[in-house]
Structures are given as structure tokens and as C-alpha cells.
Motif scaffolding. Structure first.
Motif, mmCIF file in Angstrom:
data_model
loop_
_atom_site.group_PDB
_atom_site.id
_atom_site.type_symbol
_atom_site.label_atom_id
_atom_site.label_comp_id
_atom_site.label_asym_id
_atom_site.label_seq_id
_atom_site.Cartn_x
_atom_site.Cartn_y
_atom_site.Cartn_z
ATOM 1 N N VAL A 35 0.845 -1.197 0.000
ATOM 2 C CA VAL A 35 0.000 0.000 0.000
ATOM 3 C C VAL A 35 0.878 1.244 0.000
ATOM 4 C CG1 VAL A 35 -1.938 -1.093 1.136
ATOM 5 C CG2 VAL A 35 -0.151 -0.026 2.507
ATOM 6 N N ASN A 40 -1.838 2.896 6.772
ATOM 7 C CA ASN A 40 -1.449 2.344 8.067
ATOM 8 C C ASN A 40 -2.094 0.972 8.234
ATOM 9 O OD1 ASN A 40 -4.111 2.870 8.488
ATOM 10 N ND2 ASN A 40 -3.756 4.659 9.788
ATOM 11 N N ASP A 41 -2.092 0.477 9.463
ATOM 12 C CA ASP A 41 -2.607 -0.873 9.681
ATOM 13 C C ASP A 41 -4.117 -0.968 9.454
ATOM 14 O OD1 ASP A 41 -2.911 0.771 11.888
ATOM 15 O OD2 ASP A 41 -2.995 -0.897 13.287
ATOM 16 N N GLY A 44 -4.280 -1.138 5.353
ATOM 17 C CA GLY A 44 -3.454 -2.138 4.690
ATOM 18 C C GLY A 44 -4.275 -3.351 4.287
ATOM 19 N N ILE A 45 -3.721 -4.149 3.395
ATOM 20 C CA ILE A 45 -4.425 -5.356 2.941
ATOM 21 C C ILE A 45 -3.557 -6.561 3.281
ATOM 22 C CG2 ILE A 45 -5.404 -6.574 0.968
ATOM 23 C CD1 ILE A 45 -5.812 -3.924 -0.400
ATOM 24 N N THR A 46 -4.043 -7.368 4.206
ATOM 25 C CA THR A 46 -3.315 -8.565 4.619
ATOM 26 C C THR A 46 -4.339 -9.687 4.751
ATOM 27 O OG1 THR A 46 -3.600 -7.817 6.878
ATOM 28 C CG2 THR A 46 -1.486 -7.345 5.885
ATOM 29 N N ARG A 251 0.504 -2.893 18.940
ATOM 30 C CA ARG A 251 1.572 -3.416 18.094
ATOM 31 C C ARG A 251 1.100 -4.550 17.227
ATOM 32 N NH1 ARG A 251 6.730 -3.379 20.328
ATOM 33 N NH2 ARG A 251 7.305 -4.807 18.687
ATOM 34 N N ARG B 518 4.114 -1.504 8.309
ATOM 35 C CA ARG B 518 3.077 -0.474 8.370
ATOM 36 C C ARG B 518 1.669 -1.055 8.356
ATOM 37 N NH1 ARG B 518 2.673 2.353 3.971
ATOM 38 N NH2 ARG B 518 4.291 1.205 2.884
ATOM 39 N N GLU B 519 1.458 -2.136 7.597
ATOM 40 C CA GLU B 519 0.090 -2.613 7.404
ATOM 41 C C GLU B 519 -0.412 -3.506 8.540
ATOM 42 O OE1 GLU B 519 -0.994 -3.761 3.314
ATOM 43 O OE2 GLU B 519 1.022 -3.164 2.766
ATOM 44 N N ASN B 521 1.826 -3.818 11.782
ATOM 45 C CA ASN B 521 2.606 -3.563 13.000
ATOM 46 C C ASN B 521 3.097 -4.846 13.655
ATOM 47 O OD1 ASN B 521 2.360 -0.826 12.776
ATOM 48 N ND2 ASN B 521 0.522 -0.732 14.029
#
Lengths: 252, 594
Positions: A35, A40-41, A44-46, A251, B518-519, B521
């Protein structure tokens, strides 16, 4: 007619060291782009994301575990299927895999709201890779466009490839070794296992039946097909208990 | 019937209203949305014949065996080679995405080669007596390292410098208890597959201030006060009582007694985050030398190569006497903080770095020359810390070089006036001549004793990503187990102790690593630090705030994550060259809100 399967996964949390190899293998296999810098988290794509969870105690009694979370492939009252106005989500009756059809998706994100596991991701940007890196894309998986939702589909492209291989060999059923999702293949510790939950001879069915096995938010009755297990009580408790502090999970 | 203006308007209005009841306008909205979604276009994956090729990963000394799935000759995914005796089919996240590196947008793509060559030649010609030409090799033990050494032997006053390298290997399979002083066993210490395969054999006691991935996987984690590791070691060595050590280290006396008992129950090995740390000398007490900690064995090499410059540590180099420094940073390795190098340079020194990344010594050198990256170039990988038998494995190139890279070995060879050579092939010839060991051919999925393979086939298999592994030899105790500890750091009143919780070697990494940083952490990015809630509150910092990490050696802009698992008084950072320049050797810092 191919015999029906009920594909699922077992995840041994006590073996997961949070290295992230599953996340990388998934992104490589499924052409998930990096991205932009601004993301940021939350954006994002996970398709599979390893969360760091803890026992809520203060240092030095605090203990950490790593929990890979992907689409839980709900087997009953699949929430995302129910809410999609476009019929862009369906459950394959032959495999039990919950699939997403990005070309039907209009990007309303009802499914993201409905998903109790936060396992769906929206494409906020055009899929873009650094110049030249598009040569490394997997030709078996089409990149998705901006404005649609995507999620884990147990590497459906690999299932098709295994089916083609079986058909070419004149078989009706695929060889189990030919269909393994990328995350399972990449896991260096062997924490992830995959197979047919309805076949008692598979490792995954055996794992699912173990007493220390549990599923996320089992109480809401979605019958997820991802079975976790841990010998640690506090890890098993997390599956059904909200975080007491709400927002201190920074985190992961 | 006459057509009036009113009738015309009625017709148009009725038509427009009627059109809304047809699918046409709604379809147009959908199509417009799709067109906009697809603009400016989505990359189309290339199609073509599918093949499998083999190589070895060079991103760290583990050198895991890699199977590349190639489409039309282009690698599209990398996996481990399952039956491999050492790597056991495992790859780390960096290795899985290694095929992206040639296309990294931050890659060094060009450099002043002619100017660098002229400046180096001029500096050599003009150097005074006592001034040296030196090569700093960040990844010693490779075949190319021997080219550097031979070249430095051929140049009058040539020095071959390396980071501190332990001359030993660890056989984890021979240990029943591993006492680790912060060694990141599960995060880059050795070969991932090898460590995981041996994990069920040994009991792991991890001693470090923060709960790293290794600590989370340990049977016993001892959260120790940062910097008190040597006190705990003194207690284990019997030079201090457990009660005294408990007071200093913050670890309970009972836990210390349990460690002592486990250590003395036999077959224990001590590991340290710095492989050359004096903590390693505890292994002598536990009888691990020659059993678990053994002298490193290297693959045979041509006799002529033994006329080479000796390895020298940077600390041993004379001050102010290096006139030309050539830094081979083509592979990430043990980064030496620049402040340890700068005093060794002559006032008008020429520094040339061969690298693919601007993150390391490129920040300090006058000339930055582009180096090839994995998997563009053929080279071997030095010995891994957890491989006892000598191995020789070649990283066979999987793609043609994307940018015109400079080969550091050729550059140094030419400088020394050595004839161009094929060192990999020469070494393969020497190994074959020795006639021992086994050749692993991944393509054919078989292993063959070397004595049954012809020299040509031996080279052919190796150059296609095969591996030679020596027979198990007699184990001997290493000669250089530890190096002298670096001098005491200057007193520093900054309130936080820096703890490297995320080991990194530097160099390029796939743009997809954003998934882990970033995506999600999951891992600390290079520009992020983690503070305890109390520490952050004391500095008036909120989660996600931008801040400045300040040490005695400089400042770095960072983003702060607040993490309750970080102990008070500690700032967790990721490793890497920038952090080594900023904190290495000291370890006190302050975080100030930007």
C-alpha cells in the motif's frame, strides 16, 4: 461429481513465532500490492494477519502469543454472504470455501461491517507495484481493482490447478499434497495445517478434535473452519473474551 | 396534430422519467464506477511456460535452499526446498520475497565508476609511507572474500578488514539446554529450518530484557535488567552469589538457581546476541567446546589462494592510516558503526562502497557504486553459524541483472593487477579434487557422493543451485571463541536503554515488507520505536506520535508505538545500519516529542 470436501485449517498458536512468513507468502501468491506510504494498519491489505496478543498482565509477568487471523471460512450463517447486495460472496458447495468475486463487488463494505473477524479488506488505492515488479506477479490470480473488497479464499487458484492436474491424470479427486495454501506451505514452524475437516484421516481433522482446540468467537454460531489450539489457558480465553482495556493493543 | 414547444418538452421529460425505470442509467453508473476503478489500469501478470529452478538465498549467511517457480523464465514465487538437510524447506519472510529486490525503487542503479577508479588509482599512487589500501568485507568466508584477500596480499600495504567473526559453529542438535543471552534464535540467528528442527531436542532459556519472538518461544524467559547480563554470567560462573546477582539483574534467586541447575545438568550451550561476546566463554565451564561449540570448517580451496592477506578486525587497523577503503556491502552483513571506521581513515582518504542500498555506508562514502542483488548474480554463501559440516552452495542467478552493476571482486582484482578469474569454478574444482562429501542435486532430488560425480557434472550441478556438504569430520574446540570486549561506553545520563528487539541486517528488503510493518505492525519498522506506557507518558507522547530518538551520536526521526510489554526505562528499536550508527556500543537514548 467430485466428492464434497469441507476444507479447513488448524493453527497451533504455541508453535507460531510471529515471523510473518505466512503473510509474505500470501501477498506474493495472491498479488496483494504494497500500500502507499500514507497507509497504516487500518488501510493495509493482509489476507492473513498475525496479531500479537498478551495475557493483560504487567511486565514482567506479561506474556505474548502470536495469532494468525485469516477469513474464518464460516460454515453456518456466513455473515458476509447474507449482507452482500451484489451476490459477490458465495460459499462453494464442493469445498466449503467462502469466495469473493471482486468483479461483482460494488464496494459498499457491508461485508466488512458484518464480518466478526475483521478479515476483509478494502482496496483504497489502485493496485500498484514498483516499476518492474509487476513481472513477478502470479499469473494464476488476477489483481483486484480499487474500490472492491477482498479476502482469503484458501488460495483458490491452487485448488483449480490441483483439479486440472487430477483431471489430466484421469482422476476425479485431487491429491491432497497438490492443494496447500501458500501460508501453510510457507510456515517454517509447521504451525499451520490444511485439509478436509470431514476426512477423519487428515491431520487437520485430528487437530480440530483435540481438547485444546478452539475457534474464534465460537459462541456466535458461525461455525468457522479455522481451528486454533494452545496449551495455554489465557490464549484459549482470548478467543471469546474482548480485550478488557479496549485500545491498548498497539503493536498488532 | 401540431408539435408545440410544450409537447416537445413533455416528450423529453417523459422520456427522461421513463429512462429512469429502465436498466440503462443504472448500468451507466456501474460502468462508470468500474472504469474509474480500473483507471489508470491494473498490471497484467505475464503468462508463459512454468518451470522450477533452484538457488540459495544470499540475504543472510544461513543460505537456505530455494525453489523458484518461474513463469516464462521470471521467478514469481520462492519456497524452501523440503528435503534439504539443513534448511528443511523453511524460508524467512525476507527470503520469500527476495525476488522483488532487483526492482526495488530505492535501489542504487548507477554510480560514478570511472571517477571512482581514477580517484582510487590516484590515491594509491600518492599515498605516503605507512598508508594502507583496505577492503572491508561485511560478509567474510565467501569465495569472493578470498579474491579480496588475494588482491590485498598483492598490493603493498593491503589490509583485509572484517567485522568480528566467530571462528566456531554451533550444533544445536547436540545440546540439551540452550542458555541464550539475547541471541535471536528464532529471528535471524542461524538457519531458520535448522533451529526449528532442533527445537524439540533442547530446553531453551532466554535471558533478555524484552519478550522478543525468541523469548516468546522459550521454555523459560528471564526478563533481566538491561546491561546486567555479565552479572548473571558471573553468577553462573561462580564468581558471584546468586543472591547478589538476583539483586542486580532483577531476576529471582530461584529462577537463577534453576538456570544454574539446568546449565550444570550436562550438554548445555551458552549463546550470546553478539557471537564474539565474552559471554561465550561460559561454554568452557559447561564442557560445550568441541562438542556443541566446534571449530568452523571451511570448504577446500585451491592451494594458491592460501597466499592471502590475513583477516583483521577494524579495531586492529592502525589509526589515520587507511588511504583507500573499499567497502564490499553487496550483501548485507555485520555493520560496523561509522564512528569506529572514521578514525582509521587518513585525512584525504578515498572511500568507495559497492552496494545496492543507500541505507548503509553509502551515507558516508565519496563514491557509491551499484552492486548486483539477489537473485541476479552467481555467488556462494559463507558458513552459517549453525552448520557444523563445511558446505559450498551457489546462489545461481534467476534473472538477468536489471541494472548495470559493478562486481566488487573484479574491481579489486583489477586494482591489484590480478588476472581475471572464475573463483567459484576454481573452488568447485578444489572441492571435487578433495573427493569427499556429498553433492545435493535439488533438480533431480538426489544426493550423490562426490567421488561418484565427474568434475564437469559437479560444477554443472552446483552452478544450477546445487549444494556440496562435507562428511562429518572430527570435532575440535575453536581457537578464537571470544574477542576482547569493546571498551566501556562513556557515561551517558539519557534516561532510556536502547534494546534491539527486531534484528535487521540492513540492505534492501521487498516493498511487500510493508505487510509486516506499516500494514500490520507485526514487526517494528526501521523508523519506529516502542516505549512503555509510563515512559511515553513521561515524555508527553501518544501512540503514533512523531518523535526524535536522540543518542550521544545523533538523532533520528521516529514514530512511537506504545507497548505495555516494553519495560519502563527501555526503548525498543529495530536494528540496521542507521540504528547501529546511532546507538551501537552505547545504548542510552532519549525520546523527545517532535
Amino acid at each position: 461429481m467430485t466428492p464434497r470436501k469441507r476444507y479447513g485449517m488448524s493453527i497451533d498458536i504455541d508453535k507460531c513465532n510471529g515471523c510473518g512468513a505466512c503473510m509474505m507468502a500470501c501477498a506474493v501468491e495472491n498479488n496483494v500490492p504494497p500500500v502507499p506510504e500514507a497507509a497504516n494498519d487500518r488501510k493495509g491489505i493482509t489476507w492473513i494477519r498475525v496479531y500479537r496478543v498478551d495475557n493483560h498482565r504487567a511486565y514482567p509477568e506479561r506474556r505474548t502469543a502470536y495469532v494468525p487471523v485469516l477469513c474464518q471460512q464460516c460454515g453456518h450463517d456466513t455473515p458476509c454472504v447474507h449482507v452482500c447486495p451484489q451476490q459477490a460472496v458465495d460459499v462453494d458447495p464442493e469445498t466449503g470455501i467462502v469466495g469473493q468475486m471482486p468483479e461483482r463487488c460494488l464496494g459498499c463494505r457491508y461485508c466488512m461491517v458484518a464480518c466478526p473477524y475483521h478479515a476483509r479488506y478494502f482496496n483504497w488505492w489502485d493496485p500498484a507495484w514498483p516499476a518492474g515488479m509487476e513481472k513477478t506477479l502470479n499469473p494464476n490470480v488476477a489483481p483486484r481493482m480499487r474500490g472492491v473488497v477482498e479476502k482469503c479464499n484458501f488460495c483458490h487458484g491452487r485448488w483449480h490447478a490441483a483439479q486440472q492436474k487430477a483431471a489430466a491424470a484421469g482422476k476425479r479427486e485431487i491429491d491432497a499434497a497438490d492443494y496447500v495454501p501458500a501460508c501453510v506451505e510457507a510456515c517454517p514452524t509447521g504451525a499451520l495445517r490444511f485439509g478436509d475437516l470431514d476426512d477423519p484421516s487428515t491431520e487437520v481433522a485430528h487437530d480440530a478434535a483435540r481438547p485444546e482446540s478452539f475457534r474464534l468467537l465460537e459462541k456466535i454460531g458461525t461455525e468457522p473452519k479455522i481451528h486454533y489450539r494452545s496449551q495455554r489457558d489465557w490464549v484459549r480465553d482470548i478467543a471469546n473474551a474482548p480485550h478488557p482495556d479496549g485500545k491498548d493493543q498497539h503493536r498488532g | 396534430m401540431t408539435t408545440t414547444r410544450r409537447n416537445l418538452l413533455k416528450f423529453v421529460g417523459g422520456g427522461a422519467a421513463g429512462a429512469l425505470l429502465t436498466p440503462a442509467p443504472w448500468r451507466l453508473i456501474t460502468d462508470s464506477a468500474l472504469w474509474s476503478e480500473n483507471w489508470p489500469g491494473i498490471p497484467r501478470p505475464a503468462h508463459g511456460g512454468i518451470t522450477a529452478r533452484f538457488t540459495h538465498c544470499t540475504l543472510c549467511p544461513a543460505g537456505c535452499a530455494v525453489r523458484a517457480r518461474c513463469v516464462a523464465g521470471q521467478p514469481v514465487s520462492l519456497t524452501g526446498v523440503k528435503p534439504h538437510a539443513v534448511s528443511h524447506g523453511a524460508l524467512c519472510p525476507w527470503g520469500i520475497a527476495g525476488h522483488h529486490l532487483p526492482y526495488h525503487p530505492a535501489r542504487v542503479r548507477q554510480g560514478p565508476v570511472k571517477e571512482a577508479t581514477a580517484a582510487v588509482a590516484q590515491a594509491i599512487a600518492q599515498r605516503g609511507t605507512g598508508e594502507h589500501v583496505a577492503v572491508l568485507d561485511l560478509r567474510p568466508g565467501r569465495t569472493v572474500s578470498w579474491t579480496h584477500r588475494r588482491a590485498m596480499a598483492a598490493i603493498n600495504g593491503g589490509l583485509y578488514l572484517t567485522p568480528r567473526q566467530p571462528g566456531y559453529s554451533i550444533d544445536l542438535a547436540a545440546a540439551k539446554t540452550v542458555i541464550s543471552f539475547g541471541a535471536p534464535l528464532f529471528d535471524g540467528w542461524g538457519t531458520p529450518g535448522n533451529v526449528i528442527a532442533a527445537r524439540s531436542i533442547f530446553r531453551l532459556i532466554q535471558i533478555e530484557p524484552v519478550e522478543t519472538r525468541t523469548a516468546a518461544m522459550a521454555d523459560l524467559w528471564l526478563p533481566i535488567q538491561p546491561g546486567s547480563e555479565f552479572m548473571l554470567a558471573a553468577a553462573l560462573a561462580g564468581n558471584m552469589t546468586l543472591a547478589e546477582a538476583a539483586l542486580i539483574t532483577g531476576v529471582g534467586e530461584q529462577a537463577l538457581a534453576a538456570v544454574q541447575e539446568a546449565a550444570e545438568s550436562g550438554q548445555a550451550v551458552v549463546l550470546a546476541a553478539d557471537p564474539a561476546s565474552p559471554l561465550m566463554s561460559l561454554n568452557e565451564k559447561y564442557g560445550a567446546l568441541g562438542r556443541t561449540v566446534v571449530a568452523r570448517s571451511d570448504a577446500p580451496m585451491p592451494e594458491a589462494w592460501k597466499q592471502a592477506a590475513p583477516e583483521m578486525s577494524m579495531a586492529a587497523a592502525p589509526d589515520g592510516a587507511i588511504r583507500v577503503l573499499l567497502i564490499d556491502e553487496s550483501l548485507p552483513g555485520g555493520y560496523i558503526p561509522w564512528r569506529r571506521i572514521a578514525p582509521k581513515l587518513a585525512p584525504d582518504a578515498v572511500v568507495v562502497v559497492f552496494t545496492s542500498s543507500n541505507d548503509g555506508y553509502a551515507r558516508h562514502a565519496q563514491f557509491v557504486l551499484p552492486a548486483a542483488v539477489y537473485p541476479e548474480t552467481a555467488e556462494d554463501i559463507g558458513p552459517a553459524i549453525d552448520t557444523v559440516a563445511a558446505v559450498f552452495r551457489i546462489a545461481a542467478p534467476l534473472i538477468a541483472p536489471v541494472v548495470p552493476a559493478v562486481d566488487p571482486a573484479r574491481f579489486v582484482e583489477r586494482l591489484a593487477g590480478l588476472p581475471a578469474s572464475e573463483p567459484l569454478r576454481e573452488r568447485a574444482g578444489a572441492i571435487h579434487k578433495a573427493g569427499r562429501g556429498t553433492l545435493l542435486d535439488y533438480t533431480a532430488a538426489k544426493s550423490t557422493p562426490v567421488k561418484d560425480v565427474t568434475a564437469d557434472n559437479f560444477w554443472k550441478t552446483l552452478s544450477q543451485g546445487g549444494c556440496w556438504m562435507d562428511d562429518s569430520a572430527k570435532r575440535t574446540a575453536p581457537e578464537n571463541l571470544v574477542f576482547p570486549a569493546a571498551g566501556e561506553p562513556p557515561r551517558d545520563e539519557r534516561p532510556l536503554t536502547v534494546v534491539v528487539a527486531e534484528p535487521r541486517r540492513g540492505g534492501l528488503e521487498s516493498p511487500l515488507m510493508s505487510k509486516l510493518e506499516r500494514e500490520s505492525n507485526l514487526r517494528l519498522a526501521a523508523n519506529r520505536v516502542a516505549l512503555s506506557p509510563d515512559g511515553a507518558r513521561a515524555s508527553g507522547i501518544e501512540n503514533g506520535d512523531r518523535a526524535v530518538l536522540e543518542t550521544a551520536f545523533g538523532r533520528l526521526n521516529v514514530v512511537v508505538a506504545i507497548d505495555p510489554s516494553v519495560p519502563a526505562g527501555v526503548v525498543e528499536v529495530a536494528g540496521g545500519p542507521r540504528m547501529a550508527d546511532l546507538c551501537g556500543g552505547n545504548g542510552r537514548a532519549r525520546v523527545v516529542r517532535a
